[in-house]
Design an enzyme around this catalytic site. Structure first.
Site, PDB file in Angstrom:
ATOM      1  N   GLY A  87      67.788  54.609 -91.449  1.00  0.00           N
ATOM      2  CA  GLY A  87      67.422  55.554 -90.168  1.00  0.00           C
ATOM      3  C   GLY A  87      66.875  56.728 -90.757  1.00  0.00           C
ATOM      4  O   GLY A  87      66.380  57.627 -89.121  1.00  0.00           O
ATOM      5  N   SER A  88      67.553  57.548 -91.886  1.00  0.00           N
ATOM      6  CA  SER A  88      66.918  58.993 -92.061  1.00  0.00           C
ATOM      7  C   SER A  88      66.273  58.787 -93.063  1.00  0.00           C
ATOM      8  O   SER A  88      65.066  60.085 -92.925  1.00  0.00           O
ATOM      9  CB  SER A  88      68.169  59.938 -92.194  1.00  0.00           C
ATOM     10  OG  SER A  88      69.403  59.555 -91.838  1.00  0.00           O
ATOM     11  N   SER A 140      69.670  63.386 -94.152  1.00  0.00           N
ATOM     12  CA  SER A 140      70.161  62.070 -93.488  1.00  0.00           C
ATOM     13  C   SER A 140      71.673  62.396 -92.612  1.00  0.00           C
ATOM     14  O   SER A 140      72.631  63.958 -92.640  1.00  0.00           O
ATOM     15  CB  SER A 140      71.954  61.974 -95.111  1.00  0.00           C
ATOM     16  OG  SER A 140      72.994  61.605 -94.912  1.00  0.00           O
ATOM     17  N   SER A 172      74.052  61.606 -91.325  1.00  0.00           N
ATOM     18  CA  SER A 172      76.137  61.687 -91.945  1.00  0.00           C
ATOM     19  C   SER A 172      76.196  62.461 -92.553  1.00  0.00           C
ATOM     20  O   SER A 172      76.820  63.466 -93.169  1.00  0.00           O
ATOM     21  CB  SER A 172      76.475  60.432 -92.395  1.00  0.00           C
ATOM     22  OG  SER A 172      75.917  59.976 -93.677  1.00  0.00           O
ATOM     23  N   THR A 210      75.134  59.692 -97.864  1.00  0.00           N
ATOM     24  CA  THR A 210      75.089  58.901 -98.242  1.00  0.00           C
ATOM     25  C   THR A 210      74.200  59.560 -99.688  1.00  0.00           C
ATOM     26  O   THR A 210      73.662  60.339-100.069  1.00  0.00           O
ATOM     27  CB  THR A 210      73.200  58.820 -97.815  1.00  0.00           C
ATOM     28  OG1 THR A 210      73.488  58.343 -96.508  1.00  0.00           O
ATOM     29  CG2 THR A 210      72.549  57.374 -98.384  1.00  0.00           C
ATOM     30  N   ARG A 222      70.745  55.630 -87.196  1.00  0.00           N
ATOM     31  CA  ARG A 222      69.106  54.851 -86.650  1.00  0.00           C
ATOM     32  C   ARG A 222      68.978  54.989 -84.428  1.00  0.00           C
ATOM     33  O   ARG A 222      67.890  54.878 -84.212  1.00  0.00           O
ATOM     34  CB  ARG A 222      69.259  53.135 -86.689  1.00  0.00           C
ATOM     35  CG  ARG A 222      70.139  52.052 -86.117  1.00  0.00           C
ATOM     36  CD  ARG A 222      70.088  51.180 -86.339  1.00  0.00           C
ATOM     37  NE  ARG A 222      70.754  50.328 -85.857  1.00  0.00           N
ATOM     38  CZ  ARG A 222      72.465  49.703 -86.201  1.00  0.00           C
ATOM     39  NH1 ARG A 222      72.639  50.907 -87.061  1.00  0.00           N
ATOM     40  NH2 ARG A 222      72.818  49.181 -85.113  1.00  0.00           N
ATOM     41  N   GLU A 280      68.856  45.230 -87.917  1.00  0.00           N
ATOM     42  CA  GLU A 280      70.079  45.896 -87.783  1.00  0.00           C
ATOM     43  C   GLU A 280      70.796  45.518 -86.836  1.00  0.00           C
ATOM     44  O   GLU A 280      71.607  45.443 -86.376  1.00  0.00           O
ATOM     45  CB  GLU A 280      70.329  47.288 -87.887  1.00  0.00           C
ATOM     46  CG  GLU A 280      70.008  47.859 -89.810  1.00  0.00           C
ATOM     47  CD  GLU A 280      70.216  49.828 -90.106  1.00  0.00           C
ATOM     48  OE1 GLU A 280      69.346  50.350 -90.440  1.00  0.00           O
ATOM     49  OE2 GLU A 280      71.322  49.846 -89.726  1.00  0.00           O
ATOM     50  N   HIS A 313      44.606  40.730 -98.673  1.00  0.00           N
ATOM     51  CA  HIS A 313      43.914  40.678 -99.816  1.00  0.00           C
ATOM     52  C   HIS A 313      44.506  39.942-100.595  1.00  0.00           C
ATOM     53  O   HIS A 313      44.947  39.078-101.986  1.00  0.00           O
ATOM     54  CB  HIS A 313      43.594  41.954-100.641  1.00  0.00           C
ATOM     55  CG  HIS A 313      42.817  42.353-100.594  1.00  0.00           C
ATOM     56  ND1 HIS A 313      41.145  42.452-100.961  1.00  0.00           N
ATOM     57  CD2 HIS A 313      42.230  43.161 -99.156  1.00  0.00           C
ATOM     58  CE1 HIS A 313      40.252  43.611 -99.634  1.00  0.00           C
ATOM     59  NE2 HIS A 313      41.351  43.986 -99.113  1.00  0.00           N
ATOM     60  N   LYS A 321      79.176  49.540 -98.888  1.00  0.00           N
ATOM     61  CA  LYS A 321      79.569  50.851 -99.843  1.00  0.00           C
ATOM     62  C   LYS A 321      80.826  50.689 -99.974  1.00  0.00           C
ATOM     63  O   LYS A 321      81.538  51.148-100.920  1.00  0.00           O
ATOM     64  CB  LYS A 321      79.616  51.410 -98.239  1.00  0.00           C
ATOM     65  CG  LYS A 321      77.914  52.736 -97.823  1.00  0.00           C
ATOM     66  CD  LYS A 321      78.185  53.254 -96.798  1.00  0.00           C
ATOM     67  CE  LYS A 321      76.949  53.087 -96.487  1.00  0.00           C
ATOM     68  NZ  LYS A 321      75.888  53.772 -95.045  1.00  0.00           N
TER      69      LYS A 321
HETATM   70  C1  F6R Z   1      73.021  52.721 -89.734  1.00  0.00           C
HETATM   71  C2  F6R Z   1      71.186  52.853 -90.179  1.00  0.00           C
HETATM   72  C3  F6R Z   1      70.958  53.034 -91.543  1.00  0.00           C
HETATM   73  C4  F6R Z   1      71.911  55.070 -92.090  1.00  0.00           C
HETATM   74  C5  F6R Z   1      71.857  54.749 -93.550  1.00  0.00           C
HETATM   75  C6  F6R Z   1      71.790  56.151 -94.413  1.00  0.00           C
HETATM   76  O1  F6R Z   1      72.819  52.958 -88.200  1.00  0.00           O
HETATM   77  O2  F6R Z   1      70.850  52.882 -89.727  1.00  0.00           O
HETATM   78  O3  F6R Z   1      70.328  52.696 -92.015  1.00  0.00           O
HETATM   79  O4  F6R Z   1      70.708  55.363 -91.224  1.00  0.00           O
HETATM   80  O5  F6R Z   1      72.735  54.017 -94.184  1.00  0.00           O
HETATM   81  O6  F6R Z   1      72.462  56.954 -93.781  1.00  0.00           O
HETATM   82  P1  F6R Z   1      72.449  58.208 -93.028  1.00  0.00           P
HETATM   83  O7  F6R Z   1      71.595  58.115 -91.940  1.00  0.00           O
HETATM   84  O8  F6R Z   1      73.417  59.085 -92.483  1.00  0.00           O
HETATM   85  O9  F6R Z   1      71.951  58.727 -94.437  1.00  0.00           O
END
Ligand code: F6R
Length: 327
Positions: free
Chosen positions: A40-41, A82, A84, A87, A135, A214, A230, A321
């Site tokens: 999402g980032s 990111s 959070s 990541t 996301r 997701e 193609h 994770k």
């Molecule tokens: C969770 C999501 C994930 C996060 C990814 C990266 O809603 O969509 O795709 O975006 O795991 O985490 P961040 O965005 O915190 O770097």
């Protein structure tokens, strides 16, 4: 998730109002731009690269993983995205690029990335915190990355005005978009969605796949025109009852791409279990992209309802994770 999707147009406006003058400077001399981010980032970078394509004088590369491309050094503007701020892949790329002297700008709501920005007095954009699903912060992410490029004079400020007009369009159209999304979700039903678009709309197709993955917890894939002509086209041989072909379209495509989409639509009509076409509203790529993002986001929510799954939970990513910590 419903509230977060509903909030999307307002999120764009809030992001545009954010004063970044304290934490972003106009200085810096660059030869290339690298944007690092995952999921999402990371998707925001695909949109931003497309939006500034005709304006940015420098090449923009995107890294979604651990491998730093070649050509990174003190002349590189590195935007680390990111939500959070924790990541693994993004932090790893940042560490590698910093060792080579890249000039880092952080886009994050917290975590290690923001801590690093504060400790090292790096330029940054702090995103509003406390949203459980990165996301759902796509609006914040895209606008912040554009603000960085505008501050560095690598993109014109008028593009941010187009984001504002996109937000107004979404406010106006939201109810109609929701209705359209319900019809789309019903047409897809339990079929496997295969999403097609021109390369200009590939970021929307990726967003669509990710949101179906997701939020609705389904597998699907996407491909782009003309490349799909193609190779993947050959796979359309005979009936594919279990597949729903979804074409994301807009006005003003390259005329040959338009012709290819029309010819192939007839193939999907003949062979796919469902053949669906959606045409973006809006006056430019930014408005049309956000229109389609909102439509596919709502569709992912409707698909989650049909399948009776919780759109917010991503237990399997949490499991991964945790398992990685043991390795
Ligand atoms: C969770 C999501 C994930 C996060 C990814 C990266 O809603 O969509 O795709 O975006 O795991 O985490 P961040 O965005 O915190 O770097």
């Amino acid at each position: 998730m419903e509230k977060l999707i509903q909030y999307f147009p307002t999120q764009l406006e809030e992001a545009l109002r954010q004063d970044t003058s304290e934490t972003l400077g106009s200085g810096g001399s660059y030869q290339n731009v690298l944007i690092a981010g995952m999921g999402g980032s990371g998707i925001g970078a695909d949109f931003v690269r497309g939006f500034v394509r005709e304006h940015c004088p420098l090449p923009i590369q995107i890294v979604k993983g651990y491998a730093l491309p070649s050509g990174i050094g003190s002349h590189t503007l590195l935007i680390a995205s990111s939500y959070s701020g924790n990541t693994e892949e993004t932090l790893d790329v940042v560490a590698q690029a910093q060792r080579l002297g890249a000039q880092l700008v952080c886009v994050s709501s917290g975590g290690k990335l923001l801590e690093m920005a504060k400790q090292q007095q790096l330029e940054h954009v702090k995103l509003p915190g406390g949203i459980p699903s990165p996301r759902a912060c796509l609006g914040y992410s895209i606008v912040a990355q554009m603000q960085v490029l505008v501050a560095k004079k690598l993109a014109p400020a008028e593009l941010l005005e187009q984001v504002q007009s996109a937000a107004s369009l979404l406010h106006q159209e939201q109810e109609l978009i929701r209705e359209r999304a319900q019809h789309l979700a019903q047409a897809i039903g339990s079929k496997l969605p295969v999403i097609y678009s021109s390369t200009a709309l590939t970021p929307v197709a990726i967003r669509c796949r990710q949101q179906f993955n997701e939020n609705a917890k389904i597998l699907c894939w996407h491909h782009e025109f003309p490349e799909m002509n193609h190779n993947e086209l050959v796979g359309w041989r005979g009936e594919q009852d279990e597949v729903a072909a979804l074409l994301l379209r807009q006005r003003d495509e390259h005329p040959r791409v338009e012709a290819r989409l029309n010819i192939c639509k007839a193939v999907f009509d003949q062979y796919a279990g469902a053949s669906i076409e959606v045409i973006a509203r809006g006056n430019n790529l930014i408005e049309r992209s956000f229109y389609l993002v909102h439509l596919v986001d709502w569709t992912s929510l409707e698909l989650a309802k049909l399948r009776q799954v919780d759109p917010s939970e991503i237990r399997i990513i949490d499991f991964l994770k945790e398992a990685l910590k043991e390795v």
